[in-house]
Design an enzyme around this catalytic site. Structure first.
Site, PDB file in Angstrom:
ATOM      1  N   ASP A   1      25.799  11.956 -10.804  1.00  0.00           N
ATOM      2  CA  ASP A   1      27.250  12.036 -10.572  1.00  0.00           C
ATOM      3  C   ASP A   1      27.810  13.406 -10.959  1.00  0.00           C
ATOM      4  OD1 ASP A   1      26.695  11.296 -13.179  1.00  0.00           O
ATOM      5  OD2 ASP A   1      28.036   9.550 -13.206  1.00  0.00           O
TER       6      ASP A   1
ATOM      7  N   HIS B   1      29.291  11.543 -17.187  1.00  0.00           N
ATOM      8  CA  HIS B   1      30.134  10.936 -18.222  1.00  0.00           C
ATOM      9  C   HIS B   1      29.449  10.965 -19.577  1.00  0.00           C
ATOM     10  CE1 HIS B   1      31.109   8.956 -14.317  1.00  0.00           C
ATOM     11  NE2 HIS B   1      32.347   9.194 -14.722  1.00  0.00           N
TER      12      HIS B   1
ATOM     13  N   ASP C   1      24.168  12.756 -17.424  1.00  0.00           N
ATOM     14  CA  ASP C   1      25.141  12.055 -16.572  1.00  0.00           C
ATOM     15  C   ASP C   1      26.488  12.782 -16.670  1.00  0.00           C
ATOM     16  OD1 ASP C   1      25.574   9.087 -15.253  1.00  0.00           O
ATOM     17  OD2 ASP C   1      27.390   9.772 -16.288  1.00  0.00           O
TER      18      ASP C   1
ATOM     19  N   HIS D   1      26.573   3.796 -21.323  1.00  0.00           N
ATOM     20  CA  HIS D   1      27.888   3.424 -21.878  1.00  0.00           C
ATOM     21  C   HIS D   1      27.828   2.169 -22.749  1.00  0.00           C
ATOM     22  CE1 HIS D   1      29.962   6.493 -19.683  1.00  0.00           C
ATOM     23  NE2 HIS D   1      29.550   6.039 -18.513  1.00  0.00           N
TER      24      HIS D   1
HETATM   25  C1  SP5 Z   1      26.996   5.154 -15.689  1.00  0.00           C
HETATM   26  C2  SP5 Z   1      28.279   5.737 -15.170  1.00  0.00           C
HETATM   27  O1  SP5 Z   1      28.255   6.796 -14.537  1.00  0.00           O
HETATM   28  N1  SP5 Z   1      29.410   5.049 -15.378  1.00  0.00           N
HETATM   29  C3  SP5 Z   1      30.624   5.592 -14.935  1.00  0.00           C
HETATM   30  C4  SP5 Z   1      31.786   4.687 -15.065  1.00  0.00           C
HETATM   31  C5  SP5 Z   1      32.979   5.398 -14.537  1.00  0.00           C
HETATM   32  N2  SP5 Z   1      34.139   4.575 -14.395  1.00  0.00           N
HETATM   33  C6  SP5 Z   1      35.110   5.260 -13.634  1.00  0.00           C
HETATM   34  C7  SP5 Z   1      36.442   5.234 -14.232  1.00  0.00           C
HETATM   35  C8  SP5 Z   1      37.403   5.681 -13.179  1.00  0.00           C
HETATM   36  C9  SP5 Z   1      38.574   6.331 -13.745  1.00  0.00           C
HETATM   37  N3  SP5 Z   1      39.544   6.474 -12.722  1.00  0.00           N
HETATM   38  C10 SP5 Z   1      40.428   7.538 -12.995  1.00  0.00           C
HETATM   39  C11 SP5 Z   1      41.809   7.190 -12.556  1.00  0.00           C
HETATM   40  C12 SP5 Z   1      42.130   7.800 -11.257  1.00  0.00           C
HETATM   41  N4  SP5 Z   1      42.707   6.862 -10.393  1.00  0.00           N
HETATM   42 ZN    ZN Z   2      28.310   8.709 -15.023  1.00  0.00          ZN
END
Ligand code: SP5
Ligand code: ZN
Length: 321
Positions: A265, A178, A176, A140
């Site tokens: 993940d 994301h 990943d 990211h």
């Molecule tokens: C490297 C990696 O896998 N980074 C992931 C970062 C994810 N951040 C999570 C964001 C969470 C969003 N939450 C959604 C709202 C629901 N309450």
């Molecule tokens: Zn991720």
């Protein structure tokens, strides 16, 4: 399988992040990586290599000096035990509130770069596959912003290192859950690195700002960026279609080196990602990738359930040549 690992990461323990305006527990913890390490050792992967130190100039090939200086200064302004979370967007060089800065963030992020570059230097010397078992993750992080638990873009720095050493064509396959907005941004206008990503549809999932199919690269990079977003709860049936497509693309492009940004993940037991992959599916993924017979650098990204990480990693690496 050679594994590069640095036990020093366990001194890095962020505890919180802000989600929806509330402090929540930060899942990017040492146990994620140590569960993988322990499970791999139990299964006979005992070739653990410590990192060598690399000069900062490899970091500067990817990240802007102002950003690196900001991260260094911010880290040293935080006392041990404190965590700083983004306050003013555009002033702090971070794009979310999920990426705290601790007193040792700069140092630990640089160590993750060293682990990844050590692994890259071994791939360069003709090993067929090397695993950089690192945290914090990297995909990211953009040229000048941290985010998504990422500070330095380990995979992108490894790609730049390999190009500097004479590698001409690289694919980064990002698995990943994301979208790797940072890696995409860094190589968006170059054809040296073809970025291919399978991820949760950014209409619904983090990082929201990138990962659509319409993002194909620009200028010299047009056609060298491929996004394959999938819907929530994608299982092997759905996932394998995207993976087969990605594998065909890689085979046609035929890179000198393949870098895999590997996140667990995507596992159905992961608390952050929302796919439904099972342990056995990681064996299938590994088989498809290793059939390419390319020199391969695998870089650890996300994966937030230590137990699921461990079982997925054992399946993956037991089926990777
Ligand atoms: C490297 C990696 O896998 N980074 C992931 C970062 C994810 N951040 C999570 C964001 C969470 C969003 N939450 C959604 C709202 C629901 N309450
Ligand atoms: Zn991720």
């Amino acid at each position: 399988m050679k594994i590069v690992y640095d036990s020093f990461h366990s001194t890095y323990r962020p505890t919180k992040e802000i989600d929806n305006g509330k402090f929540i527990e930060n899942p990017e913890k040492p146990e994620r990586i140590d569960a993988i390490k322990e499970a791999l050792i139990l299964h006979g992967f005992d070739n653990l290599i410590p990192p060598s130190r690399f000069p900062m100039n490899y970091v500067y090939m990817v990240h802007e000096e102002a950003y690196v200086e900001w991260l260094k200064a911010k880290s040293s302004s935080i006392s041990d035990g404190e965590e700083y979370i983004l306050e003013v967007f555009g002033y702090d060089m971070c794009f979310d509130t999920g990426t705290p800065i601790l007193h040792n963030t700069f140092e630990i992020a640089k160590r993750a770069v060293d682990v990844t570059l050590t692994a890259a230097s071994i791939v360069e010397l003709n090993a067929n596959s090397v695993y950089a078992l690192v945290r914090p993750p990297g995909h990211h992080a953009t040229q000048n912003l941290c985010g998504g638990y990422c500070y330095f873009n380990n995979a992108a720095i490894a790609a730049s290192y390999l190009i500097k050493k004479g590698t001409e064509r690289i694919v980064i396959l990002d698995l990943d859950f994301h979208h790797g907005n940072g890696t995409q941004q860094i190589f968006y206008n170059t054809d040296f690195v073809y970025y291919i990503s399978i991820h949760g549809d950014p209409k619904i999932f983090y990082p929201w700002i990138s990962g659509k199919e319409s993002e194909v690269g620009e200028g010299a990079g047009e056609g060298f960026n491929l996004n394959l977003p999938l819907p929530p709860r994608a299982d092997w049936e759905k996932y394998s279609e995207a993976l087969s497509y990605a594998i065909r693309e890689i085979r046609d492009y035929y890179p000198d080196v393949l870098i895999v940004s590997l996140g667990f993940d995507t596992h159905k037991e992961d608390p952050v990602g929302k796919f439904n992959l099972e342990d056995e599916d990681y064996a299938r993924i590994a088989k498809q990738i290793s059939k390419l017979k390319l020199p391969t650098l695998i870089v650890q990204e996300g994966g937030y359930n230590p137990k699921a990480n461990a079982s997925a990693a054992v399946k993956f690496f037991s089926n990777f040549e």
